[in-house]
Design a protein around this motif. Structure first.
Motif, mmCIF file in Angstrom:
data_model
loop_
_atom_site.group_PDB
_atom_site.id
_atom_site.type_symbol
_atom_site.label_atom_id
_atom_site.label_comp_id
_atom_site.label_asym_id
_atom_site.label_seq_id
_atom_site.Cartn_x
_atom_site.Cartn_y
_atom_site.Cartn_z
ATOM 1 N N PHE A 19 0.809 -1.221 0.000
ATOM 2 C CA PHE A 19 0.000 0.000 0.000
ATOM 3 C C PHE A 19 0.842 1.270 0.000
ATOM 4 N N ASP A 37 0.419 4.258 2.707
ATOM 5 C CA ASP A 37 -0.685 5.220 2.857
ATOM 6 C C ASP A 37 -1.932 4.620 3.492
ATOM 7 N N THR A 38 -1.864 3.369 3.963
ATOM 8 C CA THR A 38 -3.049 2.699 4.492
ATOM 9 C C THR A 38 -2.918 2.474 5.994
ATOM 10 N N TRP A 40 -7.357 5.953 -0.713
ATOM 11 C CA TRP A 40 -6.217 5.799 0.188
ATOM 12 C C TRP A 40 -6.562 6.475 1.502
ATOM 13 N N ASP A 41 -5.798 6.165 2.555
ATOM 14 C CA ASP A 41 -6.114 6.661 3.896
ATOM 15 C C ASP A 41 -5.392 7.950 4.261
ATOM 16 N N LYS A 52 -8.697 11.745 -5.643
ATOM 17 C CA LYS A 52 -9.267 10.706 -4.798
ATOM 18 C C LYS A 52 -10.757 10.570 -5.094
ATOM 19 N N ALA A 91 -2.357 -0.319 -4.923
ATOM 20 C CA ALA A 91 -2.269 0.402 -3.651
ATOM 21 C C ALA A 91 -3.301 1.514 -3.558
ATOM 22 N N TYR A 92 -3.789 1.980 -4.713
ATOM 23 C CA TYR A 92 -4.636 3.175 -4.723
ATOM 24 C C TYR A 92 -6.031 2.930 -5.289
#
Length: 488
Positions: free
Chosen positions: A198, A201-202, A254-255, A279, A320-321
């Protein structure tokens, strides 16, 4: 798995169900090799390219029903660089006798034929480790992180711990201080998962632990005794990205709140041309995921081919995104006379109805995905927001429903009407259309002002004529008629 068998012995592992009988008979899986033939043929004593190994680990994980993110993170913790062989072509064996990429440790009297396969067959070593990890997940003696769904990354916390050993060194908390044990094996694996799959970013979630959840003597190597058997997490959980497929609807996700845009690329490699998108951009997946087309790339994530609104052709985005998009619930029309709100959502999911930020009601949809929620009567024009929460604690996009006006205005109040009246005045619902009629004949109409005052022009009527006056609101609801007899 570096020290489990050496520390506890095979008998100890069997006693708590950590060493599955079928793992000892793990076989090379030709299906896995066939899915990775585009990278070439595996050769004894030679490490394949990183992306070839990425393909092998990914498909072994999927075949065993394990999120590939989990398997790759375990492999990274056990064997940084994913190497089965050293520079001399000999199997990598650690100081505690862990063998190969998955660092399998076996007892001294282990079958010599199978031992050779663990050393010299990459597929056998991976398959053995993956099946061992799968057996930990099934072990009922270990606590469960709910919901215990294989696709949920956080639910593998204790299985990862057991892969290395349920020893005091892997306690989630430091017994003396009650602080998180950041040196625990499973903590390091989860950290690698976040960093590599990730890109950091998670925010993978963890249960809230207490020292009284476990019993062990930190000065000894006896297994931890688990007092609490299950943990629920209320924050948003994360599902494996590898389960998405062609035609799935997805969004960029993403977080990390500091990220506002992410790159899409024209080819499945970080070396290709790129563009930024925001996003929550909606995407459509157009095919199976791809490995990085640069064989020496050390990217553990994969690339999804997608269609991006406003962009021509196929683009690629890192796993990842991206996450699978949630659909809105469907909601039936509701009006100002209703005391219930109905519709459909995924079966068993919690449906929430809000007015502004205030929750009116929250209740689960039934086994068929139908919900029928009791609500107070709402004023016409009120906007209600309806969402559902899935098993990952993610909240769906809101379906907004406007409460329809189905209530007729009150009958207008009219000033006295005489045979000389040519302007009928009175009061009615604000902005309603007022009609003055004689029988079926309309004599005049006008719109009430914002205060409800109206004046309707008409010809003077004979004494004794019966007139009816009605008001119709913007929603086409018509009041009862007020009737008046023309006076002299």
């Amino acid at each position: 798995m570096k020290s489990l068998l050496l520390a506890a012995g095979l008998a100890g592992c069997l006693a708590i169900g950590l060493w599955p009988a079928n793992v000892a008979h793990a076989a090379e899986t030709t299906d896995i090799q066939e899915k990775c033939t585009s990278f070439g043929i595996l050769k004894k004593g030679t490490n394949p390219s990183f992306q070839h190994m990425n393909c092998l680990l990914t498909n072994a994980a999927l075949q065993a029903g394990i999120p590939p993110e989990i398997v790759k993170a375990v492999a990274s913790k056990e064997n940084n660089g994913w190497k089965q062989f050293d520079k001399k072509g000999q199997p990598v064996i650690s100081h505690d006798n862990g063998i190969g990429i998955m660092q399998i440790t076996v007892p001294k009297n282990y079958d010599p034929v199978k031992l050779e396969k663990l050393k010299y067959s990459i597929l056998y070593n991976i398959d053995f480790g993956v099946n061992l990890l799968a057996s930990k997940y099934k072990n009922s003696e270990l606590p469960a992180v709910l919901p215990k769904e294989k696709s949920v990354l956080e639910s593998w916390y204790f299985a990862i711990m057991a892969y290395n050993g349920i020893k005091p060194m892997n306690s989630p908390l430091v017994q003396k201080t009650g602080k998180p044990n950041t040196g625990a094996y499973q903590e390091k694996v989860m950290s690698l998962l976040n960093a590599d799959s990730f890109l950091g970013d998670t925010n993978l979630q963890k249960p809230v632990f207490s020292t009284n959840n476990f019993q062990y003597d930190p000065t000894k190597s006896d297994n931890i005794k688990f007092i609490k058997k299950s943990y629920s997490i209320t924050k948003r959980l994360h599902a494996s990205r590898y389960l998405m497929k062609k035609n799935d609807k997805a969004i960029t996700s993403w977080d990390d709140p500091s990220f506002t845009h992410v790159k899409i690329r024209k080819a499945p490699t970080t070396e290709s041309s790129s563009k930024y998108i925001k996003k929550n951009t909606p995407l459509t997946i157009t095919g199976s995921f791809k490995y990085d087309e640069t064989p020496k790339s050390i990217n553990q994530f994969v690339w999804f081919p997608v269609i991006v609104p406003g962009e021509k052709g196929t683009w690629y985005i890192s796993s990842a995104y991206i996450t699978k998009a949630m659909s809105k619930p469907s909601v039936n029309p509701v009006d100002d006379n209703d005391t219930s709100l109905s519709g459909k959502a995924p079966k068993g999911m919690k449906v929430t109805v809000k007015k502004g930020s205030k929750t009116i009601i929250a209740k689960n949809a039934d086994s068929k995905g139908v919900f029928n929620l009791v609500i107070p009567k709402q004023k016409a024009g009120t906007i209600l927001s309806v969402t559902y929460q899935d098993s990952l604690n993610a909240v769906s996009p809101a379906f907004s429903v406007k409460v329809a006006d189905k209530t007729a205005p009150s009958a207008p109040k009219v000033s006295a009407i005489t045979s000389k009246t040519t302007m009928v005045g009175g009061s009615a619902e604000a902005y309603s259309t007022v009609l003055v009629k004689k029988g079926k004949i309309t004599l005049g109409k006008n719109t009430a002002d914002k205060y409800g005052k109206f004046n309707v022009k008409m010809k003077a009527q004979k004494t004794g004529t019966i007139l009816s006056v009605t008001a119709t609101d913007k929603a086409k609801n018509t009041s009862n008629a007020s009737t008046y007899k023309v006076k002299k």
